[in-house]
Each structure stands twice: as structure tokens, then as C-alpha cells.
Design an enzyme around this catalytic site. Structure first.
Site, short mmCIF file in Angstrom:
data_model
loop_
_atom_site.label_atom_id
_atom_site.label_comp_id
_atom_site.label_asym_id
_atom_site.label_seq_id
_atom_site.Cartn_x
_atom_site.Cartn_y
_atom_site.Cartn_z
CB ALA A 188 -0.95 0.00 1.20
N GLY A 247 1.83 1.65 -3.52
CA GLY A 247 0.61 1.81 -4.31
C GLY A 247 -0.03 3.17 -4.14
CG ASP A 248 -0.59 6.89 -0.92
OD1 ASP A 248 -1.75 7.25 -1.18
OD2 ASP A 248 0.25 7.64 -0.38
CB VAL A 249 3.84 6.65 -4.51
CG1 VAL A 249 4.63 7.45 -5.51
CG2 VAL A 249 4.25 6.95 -3.09
#
Length: 146
Positions: free
Chosen positions: A15, A18-20
Site C-alpha cells: 500500500a 501503491g499510494d504513490v
């Protein structure tokens, strides 16, 4: 990174990256809508990258996920931990699952799949096909104007 190596990472680590990936894709899509002051761009991005936006976008892709992708999403969603005060706990968990999925796909080199899923989410959230302006120059403004 191989699938096996990526699976060994914690859902929080997936995550984290993945957030980036999700935010960068969102910023690229918003920027493609027109030249605008950074403040206006930021205001257009926030509703799409917040937990509520990601959770809502999930509805557009939930039925499209493979068994493997669904498994990664569930691992991310099921992470125990705190959430921001201003976020609904269920939305935050779903958003973490989406971020874990995007992180996993990115790290395993499946950027085409990330793009495909993201575009479906973006269109569901904005009503705009990726790369098109929501309205004639909806963000466009002379550079430097606030």
C-alpha cells in the site's frame, strides 16, 4: 520484482508504494485536463485520492479483478491498524486494499494492468474518459493566475 518477492512484502508495504502510484496517475490525469494554478490542480486531485474516493472507485473495478488481484486487495483491506480521524474506517480499509493492489501490480511490472484499472476508476469517479477535459477547459486558466 517477481510475484513471489512481491507477495512476501507486507500489505502495508504494498500500500505504501501503491499510494504513490495511484496519486501520480491521478495528478497526471488532472494535469492533462488543462493548465491551471497548482491550488486548483490540488483541489481537483484531493477528492480522487482520499479514502472515500478510492473506496468509491473500487466499485468500478471490483468485478474485473482476477483471483490473484482479489487476494492482494483483501490482504490490504484486512490490515489491522489505525485510520485518520476524518476517514470512515470501512472506506479507509477499502482504500488500503486498492493501494496494496496497485503497489503489487506496479512492483511486478504490470503497469498496463494498473493503467487499465485506474482508468476505469477515474472514469467512474469523474464521469470523464481519461485524457479528456470534463468541460471545455474545466481547469484551464492562464498560467500564474490564482
Amino acid at each position: 520484482m517477481t510475484q513471489q518477492e512481491a507477495r512476501l512484502l507486507s500489505p502495508q508495504n504494498l500500500a505504501y508504494i501503491g499510494d504513490v502510484v495511484y496519486e501520480l496517475m491521478t495528478r497526471e490525469h488532472i494535469l492533462a485536463r488543462g493548465n491551471a494554478p497548482v491550488n486548483r490542480l490540488h483541489k481537483a486531485v484531493v477528492p480522487l485520492v482520499c479514502a472515500g474516493g478510492q473506496s468509491q472507485g473500487l466499485e468500478a473495478i471490483a468485478g474485473l479483478l482476477t483471483e490473484e488481484e482479489e487476494s492482494i486487495y483483501r490482504r490490504g483491506r484486512n490490515v489491522n491498524g489505525s485510520h485518520p480521524k476524518n476517514a470512515d474506517p470501512q472506506e479507509y480499509r477499502r482504500a488500503t486494499g486498492v493501494e496494496a493492489l496497485f503497489g503489487y501490480l506496479y512492483l511486478t511490472g504490470r503497469t498496463d494492468r494498473v493503467q487499465e484499472l485506474y482508468e476505469k476508476m477515474y472514469q467512474a469517479l469523474t464521469g470523464v474518459p481519461p485524457g479528456e477535459a470534463a468541460a471545455s477547459g474545466d481547469l484551464a486558466e492562464s498560467p500564474g493566475k490564482e
